[in-house]
Design an enzyme around this catalytic site. Sequence first.
Site, PDB file in Angstrom:
ATOM      1  CB  CYS A 338      -0.976   0.019   1.171  1.00 37.91           C
ATOM      2  SG  CYS A 338      -1.447  -1.580   1.793  1.00 37.91           S
ATOM      3  NE  ARG A 367       1.731  -9.539   4.903  1.00 36.99           N
ATOM      4  CZ  ARG A 367       0.446  -9.447   4.592  1.00 36.99           C
ATOM      5  NH1 ARG A 367      -0.414 -10.297   5.118  1.00 36.99           N
ATOM      6  NH2 ARG A 367       0.014  -8.507   3.782  1.00 36.99           N
ATOM      7  CD  GLN A 385      -0.688  -8.553  -0.099  1.00 37.41           C
ATOM      8  OE1 GLN A 385      -0.064  -7.509  -0.249  1.00 37.41           O
ATOM      9  NE2 GLN A 385      -1.656  -8.684   0.774  1.00 37.41           N
ATOM     10  CG  ASP A 387      -2.118  -5.161  -2.858  1.00 39.09           C
ATOM     11  OD1 ASP A 387      -3.314  -4.985  -2.595  1.00 39.09           O
ATOM     12  OD2 ASP A 387      -1.189  -4.826  -2.093  1.00 39.09           O
ATOM     13  CG  HIS A 389      -3.809   0.020  -2.975  1.00 34.80           C
ATOM     14  ND1 HIS A 389      -2.618  -0.591  -3.239  1.00 34.80           N
ATOM     15  CD2 HIS A 389      -4.161  -0.362  -1.720  1.00 34.80           C
ATOM     16  CE1 HIS A 389      -2.248  -1.304  -2.187  1.00 34.80           C
ATOM     17  NE2 HIS A 389      -3.170  -1.192  -1.244  1.00 34.80           N
ATOM     18  CE  LYS A 469     -12.296  -8.001   7.638  1.00 39.83           C
ATOM     19  NZ  LYS A 469     -11.290  -9.014   7.778  1.00 39.83           N
ATOM     20  CG  HIS A 515      -6.191  -1.455   1.351  1.00 32.88           C
ATOM     21  ND1 HIS A 515      -4.851  -1.199   1.377  1.00 32.88           N
ATOM     22  CD2 HIS A 515      -6.755  -0.583   2.210  1.00 32.88           C
ATOM     23  CE1 HIS A 515      -4.620  -0.211   2.228  1.00 32.88           C
ATOM     24  NE2 HIS A 515      -5.757   0.178   2.745  1.00 32.88           N
TER      25      HIS A 515
HETATM   26 ZN   LIG Z   1      -3.314  -2.140   0.531  1.00 33.31          ZN
END
Ligand SMILES: [Zn+2]
Length: 646
Positions: A338, A367, A385, A387, A389, A469, A515
């Site tokens: 992010c 992680r 990911q 991902d 945004h 979410k 996200h």
């Molecule tokens: Zn994010």
Amino acid sequence: MTEISLTLPSGEQKTIPAGTTVAEAIKELVSNKERKQTIAARLDDRLVDLSAPIEADATFAPITIDSPEALEILRHSAAHVMAEAVLALFGKEVQVAIGPAIADGFYYDFDRAEPFTPEDLARIEAKMQELVALAAPFRRETMSSAQAIELFEKSGQSYKVELLKDLDAETVSLYRQGDFVDLCRGPHLPHAGWLKAVKVIKLAGAYWRGDENRKMLQRLYGTAFFDPKDLKAYLLQIEEAKKRDHRKLGKELELFAVSDQVGPGLILWQPKGALLRKIIEDHWREEHYRNGYELLFTPHIAKRDMWKTSGHLDFYGENMFSPMEIEEVSYQLKPMNCPFHIGIYNTRKRSYREFPLRWCELGTVYRFEKTGALHGLMRVRGFTQDDAHIFCRPDHLEEEIFNILDLNLHILKTFGFENYEVYLSTRPEKSVGSDEHWEQATTALKLALEKKGLAYALDPGEGVFYGPKIDIKIKDVLGRSWQCSTIQVDFNLPERFEMTYTGEDGKEHQPIMIHRALMGSLERFIGVLIEHYAGAFPVWLAPAQARIMNITDAQIDYSEEVYTELRRSGVRVEKDLRNEKLNYKIREAQMQKIPYMLILGDKEVEARQITVRLRNGDNLPAMSIPEFAALIARENEAGRTGACNS
Ligand SMILES: [Zn+2]
Ligand SMILES: [Zn+2]
């Protein structure tokens, strides 16, 4: 005697004397048939035993064997019986730790110097069945914590003593059945005779309290059902799941590996796995581009100060790898993408005219996970990911969420997943952002879900601290659920990074950030895919779509020609031209789950055709090389568009 009032699930109110037990109340209030299937009750928000006295006005609902809570009570009771059986068989050499119900059954942790053998497991199960036949009642007792400590000290159960000391409660409840007594909140079955279908499943190691500095205990897993038929079906399902284990198939199909030298939880993609991943990535990127997203790439490390600004060091620090020094500045590996996307946003001034911005990246993050928690592709230390945004205005939210859901379900469908569980999580107690923002965002999520026609369950208070979410769990072919997709609104990061845009009014405003990940991580998603298809991927995903096999050396030239021509036509084809029996080659190709076997003998050379055998053993009519290439092209197209998942 004082009378109290119970409100039944029907809304009806009944008056009973205070102190009436649940069992007595049920005799009065519940039909005969339902009574026989009742194992506990819910008083307001509390689950209680049948023997519990009812002391005050409450809502009252019987828990029957069909209630969603019933299996947990059954399985937790089975855990007590397992501990009773282990103590009966191994006596003083064993200490008992904890034994909760879990998703598919229950476990109990034991401390014993000798490891349990497979024969021990069979004996424990047999002993459990003996105890079940005795149908001993589960009796609840309450006492002072000090008394309970004394009791467990006397029987040498030091784990229970430690738990009691940490609990630091005035009074505690214990449950006793037969000779066994356990510290427990309950509730339990009325008696052990309900455990007609119980099975000891496996043994594993587990640290006491999950702490690797504490002792490694032996964790015995089991499961229990009300109906023996359900147990049988479950055991068949685990057999099937074992055959589909992605770690086993990943090795057999040479998709991925983990090496001790590289380190645990770090995936090495072998050529076939890398190809599978590339096919998935290409598909993902194309679908995103078609749907108005732009692609980003960002680095794997960033200054520690950025992680301070983002709040990750405060809220997520323990999941991050330690910092490294570069020219006396501290850097850290990224656990999330992010802040980098925000960095791109903040490279210049933004206007409402360019909104919504939809930016996506297959971003690799790192992680920290404990070694013991790592599991094949499902739980790793480095993963990618899928991902994205979205930066937009508040009034874009509903439409953007709808578009995300649309793309989300489409992509999942192309991979063969069409059954979902959808959850909407709302504002938790600790959270940032104004009431108005939360209200607006939660409503937008709801409306988008409704517009998409998706049934969802509310998870009140389970949102992230920065916004509401949506989570989507997919169901695989064995009916198992996997958390994959998540869509989260964020009021926090735009504030922390002082993001703004110029609105229609010419003033500066703060954008909304969404996200979103569809697959979650490529690693985990591919793990799920391997198990879902048992490694027999549909043609459009199969790393090798076809394998050429000659019958004798006389067809080598023609085989090479077919190979070259198909590769040039974009078919993912392999060749097996070894001097081996055809049956042997076919068996190997079947083990590798390759969709098409192309068999070339003298007849095929002469007719300039190929004989096509499917992995299920069926044959297609002989065809030319271009005809086969066209067949593969059609399958690719059908797979990518979700038209078929054969
Ligand atoms: Zn994010
Ligand atoms: Zn218990």
